[in-house]
Design a protein around this motif. Structure first.
Motif, short mmCIF file in Angstrom:
data_model
loop_
_atom_site.label_atom_id
_atom_site.label_comp_id
_atom_site.label_asym_id
_atom_site.label_seq_id
_atom_site.Cartn_x
_atom_site.Cartn_y
_atom_site.Cartn_z
N GLY A 8 0.82 -1.20 0.00
CA GLY A 8 0.00 0.00 0.00
C GLY A 8 0.85 1.25 0.00
N SER A 34 -4.57 4.23 -8.42
CA SER A 34 -3.56 3.39 -7.78
C SER A 34 -3.23 3.89 -6.38
N ILE A 82 -6.01 2.79 -4.14
CA ILE A 82 -5.90 1.36 -3.86
C ILE A 82 -4.80 1.10 -2.83
N LEU A 135 -6.34 1.59 0.34
CA LEU A 135 -7.23 0.45 0.59
C LEU A 135 -6.45 -0.76 1.10
N LEU A 136 -5.28 -1.02 0.54
CA LEU A 136 -4.46 -2.15 1.00
C LEU A 136 -3.95 -1.92 2.42
N VAL A 147 -11.11 -7.97 -0.11
CA VAL A 147 -10.76 -6.59 -0.47
C VAL A 147 -9.31 -6.52 -0.93
N GLY A 151 -8.21 -5.56 -4.65
CA GLY A 151 -7.39 -4.36 -4.78
C GLY A 151 -6.04 -4.66 -5.42
N ALA A 179 -4.67 -3.24 -8.93
CA ALA A 179 -3.39 -2.51 -8.93
C ALA A 179 -2.38 -3.18 -9.86
#
Length: 865
Positions: free
Chosen positions: A352, A387, A390, A393-394, A411, A415, A419
């Motif tokens: 992430g 990106s 995301i 999100l990670l 998720v 994700g 990505a």
């Protein structure tokens, strides 16, 4: 007037202390973030003359031989780190298979070095792994303390010796007088030598009841050599990556040790920025800043990221049955599988951050030229912008992955897959795509580990995660400002959409990230107030009683009080009884029912507490539940010891219970008689029991307790057998018996006697109960817990144990700790530890306060007694 002012001042101070304890993690997190922001600001000015292209050129100039040497020294350092745990196990007197210790230590350091904050720390990994190898929480705490203290003392010793050797050289670099450096280093060496001499024979130091066993000369010498090897090898990783310089290795070692120390003290995840600032301040006069930055970037990748990737590859290899079935490897492979969630969560956090950082650095011109010939600009812009989101999100999914949530797994998988595609659409980022592919494979290979059903969206982020996100965003901001230092920032920059305009692209990505992260933080900090579940319905209470009667735990009959909430497993064969006070959801003892359902029931309870805005705690749990609590990320704090009597060995006629037999015979001479009244017949004596109970409460100026104790409630008393003692047909004492159909265990709850009962009546009652239960073929008798027992003489004990031990030794003014232990000891019981499991030390203190209020009937009940 002064008294009034003093009271107000004291009240204000108490409120401030409570406020700090309640929001301690947020306050410390904000302080660490402030320090990091200052360091980032300082780094920005230190690099004022450096340009991004120069750093890339320095990176390209690093030879492959230097990179290979750095990887070799990284392996040597991690080998030394594994020996930390080997020595720690030897110090606490425990043995474990070396492959299991090596896997645990390697993964703990790979994760701890990379992220360095609580929820995914090396300490949490050690607790999960070593508890599965049979170590107790106290032993694991001592291992963690040994490792931490060894690293700190080793760092001090190595840096002091290095400074003594090259003080003039270090002084010329950092601008401090060489004499002062030698004085400070000499004092450190002398202090360490004194500690070494004092503990040469494994001496035990005693101060105010606290005992600390120092490592003997052999252990201390061995550990110092290991620490020196670790620090020297880690320093060599960076040293071989530096360009040719006149700075000698001993001089560099001293500067490196100081930088590591400041990084640890800053509490910033992985010492990010703080370590770099100290290295740059110490070596900027000898090495160009652009070359230093390039070497530091490579150092972070090789020493921090590479071990994490290797740990992930090892995890994937252990999934291969051919390897896992080999003798000596199977146990280590199984242990690696248990640690998979923490490792994958760390990798998710790292990826992430990588996606976020890559969104603020320029794409190589050759890649952009290639993409412009095949893709329209909106697709490239959209892939670049999304990106970064995301990436966030990670990071959020990493928390759920660490908790084995199935929603977080989906998720993260989705994700990472998106990505992976975007890596080729925004730029032909092959390395980025390869890491994402490794992450996807790791997720798929370990899918069965993420089996906890919970909504990821209902999980609010805690202070540690919010601070980690903030540190990543501040770092991304620094990178963007550094890379585009020469850009003329203006309002129209936001609206420039061209393949060649990369600064606007990075600004838009950072703005979107900041908005998303701020929304996430606000939703976590301003989440709705915690809710309380409802009490049990009559049907639920009957179901719980039915489950209880088929179990071996007599204390589970406390559910009959009906004052605790109930949470059943999906099958209905198991349940947890718990109470809520303040933000604490407190489960009483272990779950009741089918043992195979306990781990998921523990998770179900913790998830419900977190979703309700509360902190989950388990009060008076047995060692058997510690593994399940560790998997959730809870820490164990010892409360005391539970006493049980083996009734098969109990015999009043024997010499072992001579004193108890004398009390029993004296009661017989005084005219006392004993009988057990069945539940169906208790109603006929209920009024007499109430008279005794009221007299006992008045005589002791006490009020009824709840939660972990029963109260004189008619329905509760009528539901159980009652042991009574009569004097001339008048009931003068009684105890409610708690039993189950299995006859594995029995205990008592309410124990009351009339103020005018003969002396020794309670001993007579206890002796009679034990003799009755033995004749009825019950296996054991539960005497209850002795609070803080077994904590006073622990060696190298954690702070919690030291405070508990001090209270046990000197707290008779507040509670009869020793007296209760002495009373139970008369029955020659077997002692077993009992624990409080909660998220952290502060949570333990607050949870215990809430337990006190639950037992006492609220604040008013505690104050009025």
């Amino acid at each position: 007037m002064s008294d009034k002012t003093g009271v107000v001042s004291e009240d204000t101070s108490s409120r401030l202390v409570v406020l700090f304890l309640t929001y301690r993690l947020y306050i410390l997190g904000a302080a660490s973030l402030f320090v990091f922001a200052l360091v980032a600001f300082a780094l920005y000015h230190l690099t004022a003359e450096v340009r991004y292209d120069e750093v890339l050129a320095a990176l390209s100039a690093t030879s492959w031989s230097a990179i290979a040497l750095a990887a070799l020294f990284t392996g040597l350092s991690f080998f030394a780190l594994i020996l930390y745990d080997v020595n720690a196990l030897d110090h606490v007197g425990r043995k474990a298979p070396f492959p299991s210790v090596a896997v645990t230590a390697f993964m703990a350091y790979a994760v701890g070095n990379t992220v360095g904050f609580g929820p995914l720390s090396g300490g949490a990994i050690r607790f999960r792994a070593y508890s599965r190898l049979g170590l107790t929480p106290g032993e694991i705490a001592r291992i963690i303390a040994f490792v931490t203290l060894s690293f700190g003392l080793g760092l001090l010793g190595v840096s002091a010796l290095a400074t003594l050797a090259v003080a003039p050289r270090v002084a010329g670099i950092i601008g401090v007088d060489a004499l002062w450096l030698r004085v400070i280093a000499g004092a450190v060496v002398a202090g360490l030598a004194a500690v070494f001499y004092i503990g040469r024979n494994g001496r035990v130091l005693t101060m105010k009841g606290f005992r600390l066993r120092l490592p003997d000369s052999g252990t201390a010498s061995r550990q110092f050599l290991v620490s020196a090897l670790d620090i020297a090898a880690a320093a060599s990783v960076l040293y071989v990556l530096l360009p040719e310089t006149h700075v000698g290795w001993p001089t560099f070692l001293a500067i490196y040790a100081v930088a590591i120390g400041f990084g640890v003290l800053s509490h910033v995840p992985a010492g990010l920025g703080v370590f770099e600032a100290v290295i740059m301040a110490g070596l900027s006069n000898a090495i160009g800043i652009d070359q230093l930055l390039g070497s530091l970037v490579l150092y972070r990748l090789i020493y921090y990221v590479l071990p994490l990737l290797l740990a992930t590859l090892l995890l994937l290899l252990t999934e291969m049955r051919q390897l896992a079935l080999r003798p000596g490897v199977a146990e280590a492979a199984q242990l690696a599988g248990k640690l998979a969630p923490a490792l994958i969560a760390t990798l998710s956090l790292l990826l992430g951050a990588m996606l976020i950082f890559s969104s603020v650095v320029p794409t190589p011109d050759t890649d952009l030229d290639f993409l412009s010939g095949y893709l329209p600009l909106p697709i490239v812009e959209g892939a670049h912008f999304l990106s970064s989101l995301i990436g966030l999100l990670l990071i959020v999914a990493a928390r759920g992955l660490g908790q084995r949530l199935d929603g977080a797994w989906w998720v993260a998988l989705a994700g990472a897959a998106i990505a992976f595609a975007f890596a080729f659409l925004k730029a032909i980022a092959v390395f980025e795509a390869a890491l994402l592919a490794l992450f996807i494979v790791a997720l798929l290979a370990n899918a069965r580990a993420f089996d906890r059903h919970s909504s990821l969206l209902r999980q609010a982020l805690g202070p540690s995660w919010l601070m980690a996100i903030a540190v990543i965003i501040v770092t991304a901001t620094f990178i963007l400002l550094f890379v585009y230092r020469d850009t003329n920032y203006a309002h129209d920059l936001w609206w420039q959409f061209e393949f060649s305009e990369e600064a606007p692209r990075g600004l838009r990505a950072l703005l979107g990230l900041a908005i998303a992260a701020s929304t996430l933080a606000l939703s976590s900090l301003l989440r709705p107030a915690h809710y309380r579940t409802e009490g049990p319905t009559p049907e639920e209470l009957n179901q719980a009683v039915a489950v209880t009667m088929q179990q071996d735990v007599a204390d589970a009959n406390l559910v009959r009080m009906g004052d605790k909430r109930l949470m059943f497993s999906p099958s209905g064969r198991s349940y947890i009884m718990y109470g809520i006070h303040g933000r604490s959801w407190i489960a009483l003892a272990d779950p009741i029912g089918a043992e195979e359902e306990f781990p998921e029931l523990v998770w179900q309870f913790v998830g419900a507490a977190r979703a309700g805005g509360g902190r989950a705690a388990f009060y008076q749990i047995s060692p058997a539940l510690l593994g399940a609590c560790a998997d959730i990320g809870l820490r164990a704090f010892k409360l005391g010891e539970l006493a049980t009597i083996d009734l098969a060995e109990f015999e009043l006629k024997g010499s072992r219970f001579a004193n108890l037999r004398q009390s029993y015979n004296r009661g017989l001479r005084d005219g006392l008689t004993f009988s057990v009244v069945s539940p169906g017949e208790v109603a006929s004596i209920l009024d007499d029991l109430r008279t005794v109970s009221d007299g006992w409460l008045d005589h002791h100026n006490a009020k009824e307790k709840t939660f972990s104790l029963g109260a004189f409630d008619d329905d509760y008393v009528l539901s159980q057998p009652v042991a009574v003692v009569r004097l001339a047909e008048r009931i003068v004492a009684f105890a409610t018996l708690m039993v189950t159909d299995t006859k594995a265990e029995a205990t008592v709850d309410l124990m009351r006697f009339a103020p005018d009962a003969p002396k020794g009546t309670m001993d007579f009652l206890f002796a009679s109960i034990l003799d009755y239960l033995r004749n009825e073929k019950y296996a054991r008798f539960n005497l209850g817990m002795a609070p803080l027992s077994g904590m006073a003489r622990r060696e190298a004990a954690p702070v919690w144990d030291r405070v508990g031990g001090a209270l046990f030794e000197h707290g008779e003014r507040f509670y009869n700790f020793k007296g209760l232990r002495a009373f139970k000891s008369k029955f020659h019981p077997r002692w077993e530890p009992r624990y409080l499991a909660v998220s952290n030390g502060t949570g333990a203190v607050l949870a215990l306060m809430d337990v006190t209020f639950l037992i006492g009937g609220g604040v008013k009940g505690v104050i009025s007694k």
